[in-house]
Enzyme design. Structure first.
Site, PDB file in Angstrom:
ATOM      1  N   THR A  13       1.002  -1.661  -0.012  1.00 17.48           N
ATOM      2  CA  THR A  13       0.344   0.288   0.249  1.00 17.48           C
ATOM      3  C   THR A  13       0.610   1.256  -0.078  1.00 17.48           C
ATOM      4  O   THR A  13       0.488   2.675  -0.785  1.00 17.48           O
ATOM      5  CB  THR A  13      -1.068   0.350   1.378  1.00 17.48           C
ATOM      6  OG1 THR A  13      -1.629  -0.927   1.273  1.00 17.48           O
ATOM      7  CG2 THR A  13      -1.553   1.344   1.375  1.00 17.48           C
ATOM      8  N   THR A  90       1.515  -4.728   4.379  1.00 16.05           N
ATOM      9  CA  THR A  90       2.023  -4.781   5.834  1.00 16.05           C
ATOM     10  C   THR A  90       0.765  -6.029   5.974  1.00 16.05           C
ATOM     11  O   THR A  90       1.392  -6.779   6.903  1.00 16.05           O
ATOM     12  CB  THR A  90       0.454  -3.902   6.469  1.00 16.05           C
ATOM     13  OG1 THR A  90      -0.329  -4.265   5.344  1.00 16.05           O
ATOM     14  CG2 THR A  90       1.422  -2.920   6.450  1.00 16.05           C
TER      15      THR A  90
END
Ligand code: ASP
Length: 326
Positions: A13, A90
């Protein structure tokens, strides 16, 4: 001359933007662009960017991790390099972090970082996380502490950290342990250090290792399937001290009897698996059957360790020695 930090970008991201055509966030930001978005880095140390990939972290694989670990290790061996940073998604960051922690044989810090909000979102957390990760990687205090996960100004040990929330920027936590330290406005602060770092450094890995998460009433169906497929190893996420339902235990025994190493872990956030219970499916019975105790690490990290360990040996006793270490 000030030593430099090498930043390896892998995607996630942190390197994504909203795409109006597909309606979601997609990989879009290059490595140099990522660094350009953090002007205060100029006051920390020289930074060199090496683009490894630009993939969402659910696309990360153990083979890519091995390739990345080799490149990071080579970079750390270069003169005038104080440490490395890896930007990552993540979702599987803790697996890559644990891989780096075990594989990379260097005292220099390797700091993994990420973002929960993409570059285009309000209060994007990427730039601050990169700044903190580079500051940690440049700090002599971070040496000898293995791979570190630096997000939200906190520094966590790769061995202990896990993603705990699907959306909140304060998602990375080390349950029962807490962070090793933090990155403050003026300095990097450590309060404790990981003990006895474990190193496994195979020339090749065996990634045909599967993970079965157990549930109340689980039976041997999935184990029988994996035995038929002749997989190289199975990690089991059991309950509490590592106990499992009788049906699943039958499947685990079948796998071990077929020569497949089986490692038991717990679904609990803290504590070791241990042979406290002797009932059908209890860990005492599992030990008799030849199951390996995973120790304190979670199931996804035990899988990474088994993948690395299988690159060193297929011997059951020797494999077991790699597990249940601090
Ligand atoms: N799905 C993203 C990834 O892991 C999430 C993130 O980076 O935060 O690549």
């Amino acid at each position: 001359m000030k030593e430099k930090v090498i930043v390896f970008t892998t995607g996630g991201t942190i390197a994504m933007r909203h795409d109006p055509v597909s309606g979601g966030a997609v990989p879009a930001v290059s490595g140099p662009e990522l660094i350009k978005a953090v002007p205060p880095l100029a006051d920390v140390c020289p930074v060199e960017v090496r683009e490894f990939s630009n993939i969402p972290s659910p696309h990360m694989t153990p083979r890519l991790m091995l390739d990345l670990a080799r490149k990071v290790e080579e970079a750390l061996a270069e003169p005038n390099v104080s440490g490395a940073v890896i930007t990552h998604g993540t979702d599987t960051l803790e697996e890559s972090a644990y891989f780096m922690d075990i594989y990379i044989d260097s005292d220099k810090p390797v700091c993994l970082t990420a973002a929960m909000r993409s570059a285009a979102e309000t209060s994007a957390d990427g730039p601050m996380n990169i700044l903190c990760a580079v500051r940690a990687a440049a700090s002599p205090l971070a040496r000898g502490k293995g791979a570190l996960v630096v997000l939200n100004e906190e520094i966590h040990a790769a061995r202990e950290v896990t993603k705990t929330h699907s959306a909140n920027p304060k998602t990375f936590a080390s349950p029962f342990w807490g962070p090793l330290g933090y990155v403050d406005a003026d300095r990097v602060i450590f309060r404790r250090a990981p003990l006895e770092p474990q190193k496994i450094h195979p020339t090749e890995i065996d990634d045909k290792v599967f993970l079965i998460k157990l549930f109340a009433g689980a039976d041997d169906t999935l184990f029988n399937f994996l035995v038929e497929r002749k997989v190289s190893g199975i990690v089991v996420e059991g309950f509490g001290r590592g106990n499992v339902p009788p049906g699943a235990f039958k499947g685990m025994k079948h796998a071990v009897d077929s020569g497949i190493p089986v490692v038991i872990t717990t679904r609990c956030l803290g504590g070791r698996v241990l042979d406290v219970y002797a009932y059908d499916g209890g860990v005492k019975r599992q030990l008799e059957a030849g199951v390996i105790l995973g120790g304190e690490i979670n199931a996804q990290k035990a899988r990474i360790k088994l993948i690395l360990a299988l690159g060193m040996t297929r011997d059951h006793e020797k494999l077991a020695e790699y597990f249940d270490k601090p």
